[in-house]
Design a protein around this motif. Structure first.
Motif, PDB file in Angstrom:
ATOM      1  N   UNK A  84     -46.393  -5.571  32.968  1.00  0.00           N
ATOM      2  CA  UNK A  84     -47.046  -6.730  32.406  1.00  0.00           C
ATOM      3  C   UNK A  84     -48.099  -5.830  31.454  1.00  0.00           C
ATOM      4  N   UNK A  85     -48.369  -5.131  30.691  1.00  0.00           N
ATOM      5  CA  UNK A  85     -48.623  -4.221  29.778  1.00  0.00           C
ATOM      6  C   UNK A  85     -48.800  -4.683  29.054  1.00  0.00           C
ATOM      7  N   UNK A  86     -47.452  -4.630  28.664  1.00  0.00           N
ATOM      8  CA  UNK A  86     -47.035  -4.838  27.849  1.00  0.00           C
ATOM      9  C   UNK A  86     -47.161  -6.511  27.418  1.00  0.00           C
ATOM     10  N   UNK A  87     -46.839  -7.707  27.856  1.00  0.00           N
ATOM     11  CA  UNK A  87     -46.781  -8.329  28.585  1.00  0.00           C
ATOM     12  C   UNK A  87     -48.520  -8.857  27.901  1.00  0.00           C
ATOM     13  N   UNK A  88     -49.727  -8.376  28.487  1.00  0.00           N
ATOM     14  CA  UNK A  88     -50.876  -8.218  27.746  1.00  0.00           C
ATOM     15  C   UNK A  88     -51.548  -8.402  26.416  1.00  0.00           C
ATOM     16  N   UNK A  89     -50.839  -7.071  25.902  1.00  0.00           N
ATOM     17  CA  UNK A  89     -50.683  -6.756  24.823  1.00  0.00           C
ATOM     18  C   UNK A  89     -50.161  -7.837  23.637  1.00  0.00           C
ATOM     19  N   UNK A  90     -49.095  -8.306  23.747  1.00  0.00           N
ATOM     20  CA  UNK A  90     -48.710  -9.186  23.478  1.00  0.00           C
ATOM     21  C   UNK A  90     -49.040 -10.932  23.510  1.00  0.00           C
ATOM     22  N   UNK A  91     -49.808 -11.087  24.467  1.00  0.00           N
ATOM     23  CA  UNK A  91     -50.215 -12.702  24.616  1.00  0.00           C
ATOM     24  C   UNK A  91     -49.382 -13.149  25.697  1.00  0.00           C
ATOM     25  N   UNK A  92     -48.717 -13.063  25.986  1.00  0.00           N
ATOM     26  CA  UNK A  92     -47.385 -13.223  27.210  1.00  0.00           C
ATOM     27  C   UNK A  92     -47.140 -13.480  28.695  1.00  0.00           C
ATOM     28  N   UNK A  93     -46.485 -14.123  29.103  1.00  0.00           N
ATOM     29  CA  UNK A  93     -46.630 -13.507  30.338  1.00  0.00           C
ATOM     30  C   UNK A  93     -45.262 -12.610  30.999  1.00  0.00           C
ATOM     31  N   UNK A  94     -46.157 -11.813  31.930  1.00  0.00           N
ATOM     32  CA  UNK A  94     -45.019 -10.976  33.019  1.00  0.00           C
ATOM     33  C   UNK A  94     -43.909 -11.862  32.606  1.00  0.00           C
ATOM     34  N   UNK A 116     -35.246 -16.916  24.297  1.00  0.00           N
ATOM     35  CA  UNK A 116     -35.862 -15.980  22.722  1.00  0.00           C
ATOM     36  C   UNK A 116     -37.278 -16.713  22.802  1.00  0.00           C
ATOM     37  N   UNK A 117     -37.361 -15.130  21.733  1.00  0.00           N
ATOM     38  CA  UNK A 117     -38.277 -15.527  21.637  1.00  0.00           C
ATOM     39  C   UNK A 117     -39.262 -16.031  20.339  1.00  0.00           C
ATOM     40  N   UNK A 118     -40.220 -16.664  20.208  1.00  0.00           N
ATOM     41  CA  UNK A 118     -40.817 -17.474  18.721  1.00  0.00           C
ATOM     42  C   UNK A 118     -40.744 -16.441  17.687  1.00  0.00           C
ATOM     43  N   UNK A 119     -41.216 -16.069  16.452  1.00  0.00           N
ATOM     44  CA  UNK A 119     -41.548 -15.576  15.629  1.00  0.00           C
ATOM     45  C   UNK A 119     -42.450 -14.135  16.089  1.00  0.00           C
ATOM     46  N   UNK A 120     -43.539 -14.991  16.482  1.00  0.00           N
ATOM     47  CA  UNK A 120     -45.360 -14.617  16.508  1.00  0.00           C
ATOM     48  C   UNK A 120     -44.180 -13.499  18.034  1.00  0.00           C
ATOM     49  N   UNK A 121     -44.055 -13.574  18.866  1.00  0.00           N
ATOM     50  CA  UNK A 121     -43.627 -13.082  20.104  1.00  0.00           C
ATOM     51  C   UNK A 121     -42.944 -11.934  19.714  1.00  0.00           C
TER      52      UNK A 121
END
Length: 87
Positions: free
Chosen positions: A23-33, A45-50
């Motif tokens: 949850x903390x990493x998701x919050x830091x990077x603007x994605x959901x847990x 797979x992530x987008x480049x931004x993620x």
């Protein structure tokens, strides 16, 4: 089977080394847990931004975390100088 150097395990180990929960990493990077959990299992797979946000947050190179996704970029970057010239 556990692989300490497998790309997804590198992400998990990087997160744990920074003592971050999903949850903390998701919050830091603007994605959901739940999206992060799916990235960690290799389901998505992530987008480049993620990908870059996660690599910055866990202190690892993006190509270590997501080699399959960044391989085409490496190919473009390392292409011959002629192919990178502007018209």
């Amino acid at each position: 089977m556990s692989c300490m150097t497998c790309p997804r395990q590198v992400l998990i180990n990087g997160r744990k080394a920074k003592q971050l929960t999903q949850q903390e990493l998701a919050d830091l990077t603007g994605i959901t847990r739940s999206f992060l959990a799916n990235l960690e299992t290799g389901r998505y797979s992530p987008s480049l931004r993620v990908a870059f946000a996660l690599s910055h947050a866990v202190g690892r190179k993006v190509e270590d975390l997501f080699p399959e996704e960044t391989a085409p970029l490496k190919k473009e970057i390392h292409a011959s100088p002629e192919s990178n010239r502007l018209p």
